[in-house]
Design an enzyme around this catalytic site. Structure first.
Site, short mmCIF file in Angstrom:
data_model
loop_
_atom_site.label_atom_id
_atom_site.label_comp_id
_atom_site.label_asym_id
_atom_site.label_seq_id
_atom_site.Cartn_x
_atom_site.Cartn_y
_atom_site.Cartn_z
N HIS A 19 0.85 -1.19 0.00
CA HIS A 19 0.00 0.00 0.00
C HIS A 19 0.88 1.24 0.00
O HIS A 19 2.11 1.12 -0.09
CB HIS A 19 -1.00 -0.01 1.16
N HIS A 22 4.16 1.40 2.13
CA HIS A 22 5.33 0.71 1.57
C HIS A 22 5.90 1.51 0.41
O HIS A 22 7.11 1.68 0.27
CB HIS A 22 4.96 -0.70 1.07
N CYS A 127 2.94 -10.91 20.48
CA CYS A 127 2.04 -10.29 19.50
C CYS A 127 2.40 -10.85 18.12
O CYS A 127 3.54 -10.67 17.66
CB CYS A 127 2.16 -8.77 19.50
N CYS A 130 3.41 -8.00 15.61
CA CYS A 130 4.79 -7.50 15.74
C CYS A 130 5.80 -8.63 15.56
O CYS A 130 6.99 -8.37 15.40
CB CYS A 130 5.03 -6.89 17.11
N HIS A 147 -1.30 -3.22 16.86
CA HIS A 147 -2.14 -4.11 16.06
C HIS A 147 -3.56 -4.30 16.61
O HIS A 147 -4.38 -4.98 15.99
CB HIS A 147 -1.45 -5.47 15.89
N LYS A 296 -3.62 4.57 11.15
CA LYS A 296 -2.61 3.92 10.32
C LYS A 296 -3.33 2.98 9.35
O LYS A 296 -4.28 2.31 9.74
CB LYS A 296 -1.66 3.13 11.21
N LYS A 299 -5.11 -3.56 6.78
CA LYS A 299 -6.11 -4.36 6.08
C LYS A 299 -7.37 -4.48 6.93
O LYS A 299 -8.47 -4.36 6.45
CB LYS A 299 -5.52 -5.75 5.80
N1 MSP Z 1 9.19 -7.32 7.70
C1 MSP Z 1 9.28 -6.25 8.60
C2 MSP Z 1 10.53 -5.43 8.34
C3 MSP Z 1 11.80 -6.20 8.41
S1 MSP Z 1 13.17 -5.21 8.00
C4 MSP Z 1 14.47 -6.10 8.41
C5 MSP Z 1 8.08 -5.34 8.46
N2 MSP Z 1 7.41 -5.40 7.30
S2 MSP Z 1 6.12 -4.52 6.92
O1 MSP Z 1 5.62 -5.06 5.68
O2 MSP Z 1 5.22 -4.45 8.00
O3 MSP Z 1 6.69 -3.12 6.58
C6 MSP Z 1 6.82 -2.11 7.53
C7 MSP Z 1 7.35 -0.89 6.84
O4 MSP Z 1 6.51 -0.54 5.72
C8 MSP Z 1 7.38 0.37 7.68
O5 MSP Z 1 8.49 0.43 8.53
C9 MSP Z 1 7.39 1.41 6.59
O6 MSP Z 1 8.62 1.46 5.98
C10 MSP Z 1 6.38 0.85 5.62
N3 MSP Z 1 5.03 1.19 6.01
C11 MSP Z 1 3.99 0.33 6.20
N4 MSP Z 1 2.88 1.03 6.55
C12 MSP Z 1 3.16 2.34 6.59
C13 MSP Z 1 2.40 3.49 6.77
N5 MSP Z 1 1.10 3.47 7.00
N6 MSP Z 1 3.03 4.67 6.66
C14 MSP Z 1 4.36 4.77 6.35
N7 MSP Z 1 5.10 3.69 6.16
C15 MSP Z 1 4.57 2.46 6.36
O7 MSP Z 1 7.81 -4.58 9.37
#
Ligand code: MSP
Length: 633
Positions: A19, A22, A127, A130, A147, A296, A299
């Protein structure tokens, strides 16, 4: 030897499709990578997917496929997003890659051999969102605040990493290197966390509970904890331990993450590196969240904004510009399509798009369709200074990770250039052939400014930059970097100017903004039936309009202050039907529990009811005096 630059994004979980959160992190990393390449640094940019652990196993089971099949499918979506968003990553890593599995096992063995891993028993609240045990302090009202789920109590025998051993070292390292975690608010957050004694980290899961992971090198019955596995991707990608790339890039490693994963990156990862005898990364750059409807994106809340929908609807560079311009790095931002369209129209269509199209049109007309030859000695204008100011601002914004400021500086320059046109009135000069030399010089200065703007925009909006350069006749051999800005030979006299279609067509703002109007339903067009309980969810109230004013730049919206027992700001699409003054004092019907929405940059906390007439809207009022704030049943 040229400087090096290594930039990483988090590797994304493959339990859900990408989304805009990312997309944002990956786009910021791309802007950084493009900029550092442009200033001549040897750059390596890595993104990828995190594929092991409970979350993925759970999602795969729900989908009725194996975890590997599931991971393959979603990882491919993240990979495919890269070219769609013009991401110039040098490598895409997957934690299921054989090379990564080998590196994780190598590091685990190293940490084990250093005596930093022991076998023990642990009970705690886990969790699954997390993918980690939460401390007591982290649990709010019995739930994980991130979450919204209750953590599960789990007790089992596991392997532990002696994280506590490195607590003092880490505190000192963070304090001695003030930029290690930035911006400052996140450094403080990490230090606040380190004020309590650090617990050791459980780094295994018994295969009897979870099989989808990397087997520990020293115990076949266990897999590695997903965070221990995932963080190591940052060195796997560089070929650790032997790779030449590791030597070049690890000392300058820049991680980019959002605040959700500060703890694994700010606490676990540096202590893991220390134990494995690897130097810490250089900077951890932490940004805030993109929220949707003030929460935030997730899904489960159903408020996901999909990046490709926006890109397809408005164009890639507009999308990149909006994300980069509207978020102050480190703080949260609320996504609103209205704000997006407003920026697109004002900054892109008006300021930049118009500048390019009128400059090219005039240059084609007044300079015979070619870059003119001018007397070098006369090359002087406010535009050269403005370009240098912008370059200085952009450089300092990249150093300080304040990318929105870089864009503000570029737009200041664009506005100075627009003003230069207005003040010099080339169209007036063009009427008298005696002005030919002056006019040519003005057009030349403007073309140099367009080139400078294009170069400054290259990291942010690569396609737009390319289109501008093409229109001013710059060919691919042109040395496109900051150092070339304003240089005498930056334009080649005689190059053909090419007039193309406008860079950013204006988007009509009238559509979809009729937040306040309820359309008259004819019998044949009734909505599906609902029961009373569903209707009762809508909180309808009597409100008195206290003030009313037009929303700037909108032909349709009026901002109202309405008293419903408390004061509310409501934005209504009734400017074509009512003047602000005739609305004041009216008693109207308000939907009081509608989620807030931003309309043309103004937050609206509710909606008034109105209906259609033969020619326009009529606001619902009462035929007897109602009580202010009363419920409508
Ligand atoms: N897999 C772990 C990260 C491991 S790194 C060694 C993870 N993945 S995640 O798919 O949940 O991605 C989290 C990251 O996605 C956030 O830290 C950020 O970079 C990005 N984002 C996901 N949702 C976001 C928002 N709503 N806003 C901004 N960035 C966000 O955690």
């Amino acid at each position: 030897m040229s400087k090096s630059y290594y930039i990483t994004t988090p590797i994304y979980y493959v339990n859900a499709s990408p989304h805009i959160g990312h997309a944002y992190t990956t786009i910021v990393a791309d802007v950084l990578a493009r900029y550092h390449r442009m200033i001549g640094e040897k750059t390596f940019f890595v993104t990828g997917t995190d594929e092991h652990g409970d979350k993925i196993a759970e999602a795969a089971q729900k989908a009725g496929v194996t975890p590997q099949e599931y991971a393959d499918k979603i990882s491919a979506q993240f990979r495919a997003l890269c070219p769609e968003l013009a991401i110039t990553n040098d490598y895409f890593i997957r934690t299921t890659d054989a090379s990564h599995i080998e590196t994780v096992r190598y590091i685990l063995q190293k940490v084990y051999d250093a005596g930093d891993i022991y076998f023990g028993s642990y009970g705690g609240y886990y969790c699954f969102g997390c993918e980690r045990f939460l401390t007591e302090k982290e649990i709010v009202d019995g739930k994980c605040p991130e979450h919204g789920r209750e953590p599960k109590y789990i007790e089992e025998k596991n392997y532990f990493f002696k994280m506590s051993k490195y607590q003092k070292w880490l505190i000192d390292h963070i304090k001695d290197n003030l930029e290690f975690i930035r911006p400052e608010r996140y450094r403080n957050e990490a230090l606040a966390f380190l004020r309590d004694p650090l617990e050791d980290l459980c780094i295994s899961r018994p295969k009897s509970r979870l099989e989808w992971g990397i087997t520990l090198p020293f115990d076949e019955n266990y897999v590695t904890y997903v965070w221990f596995d995932a963080l190591i991707n940052y060195v796997t990608a560089l070929g650790y331990p032997d790779g030449e790339k590791f030597k070049t890039f690890w000392p300058v490693a820049e991680h980019l993450i959002a605040k959700d994963i500060l703890k694994p990156h700010g606490i676990y990862w540096p202590t893991m590196l220390k134990s494995a005898g690897i130097e810490p990364y250089q900077h951890l750059n932490v940004h805030g969240y993109w929220n949707s409807d003030q929460s935030k994106m997730s899904k489960s809340l159903g408020n996901i904004v999909r990046p490709l929908d926006l890109k397809d609807k408005y164009g890639l560079d507009a999308f990149r510009y909006f994300l980069l311009r509207d978020m102050v790095f480190g703080l949260d931002s609320n996504f609103s399509e209205e704000a997006f369209v407003q920026r697109l129209n004002s900054d892109l269509a008006n300021d930049l798009g118009n500048l390019v199209s009128r400059t090219i049109t005039m240059a084609v007309k007044y300079c015979d369709g070619k870059v003119p030859q001018i007397d070098r000695k006369k090359r002087d204008s406010v535009l050269y200074d403005a370009a240098l100011n912008a370059v200085a601002e952009v450089k300092s914004s990249f150093r300080g990770m304040t990318l929105h400021k870089a864009l503000i500086a570029i737009w200041d320059f664009i506005n100075v250039t627009n003003k230069y046109i207005v003040e010099n009135e080339p169209w007036t000069l063009g009427k008298d052939p005696a002005n030919k030399e002056k006019l040519t010089l003005i057009m030349y200065n403007l073309l140099v400014a367009l080139r400078s703007i294009a170069i400054l925009l290259m990291p942010f909006m690569p396609q737009t930059a390319e289109k501008i350069l093409r229109q001013i006749g710059a060919d691919q051999s042109d040395k496109r970097d900051l150092a070339s800005i304003n240089k005498e030979d930056s334009l080649t006299a005689g190059s053909l100017l090419i007039r193309e279609e406008s860079l950013f067509p204006r988007i009509s703002q009238e559509k979809d903004l009729s937040h306040a109007s309820v359309k008259n339903n004819s019998v044949i067009n009734l909505k599906p039936e609902i029961d009373y309980a569903e209707f009762a969810k809508v909180d309808l109230r009597v409100g008195e309009i206290l003030t009313a004013e037009a929303v700037p730049k909108s032909s349709k919206l009026i901002k109202l202050k309405v008293d419903i027992g408390e004061e509310r700001t409501i934005v209504a699409g009734i400017a074509k039907d009512y003047t602000p003054t005739e609305l004041i004092g009216k008693k109207i019907v308000i939907v009081a529990n509608l989620k807030p929405a931003k309309l043309m940059g103004v937050e609206s906390y509710g909606m008034l009811l109105a209906s259609d007439t033969e020619n326009g809207l009529t606001v619902l009022t009462f035929d007897r005096e109602p009580k202010k704030g009363a419920k409508i049943r």
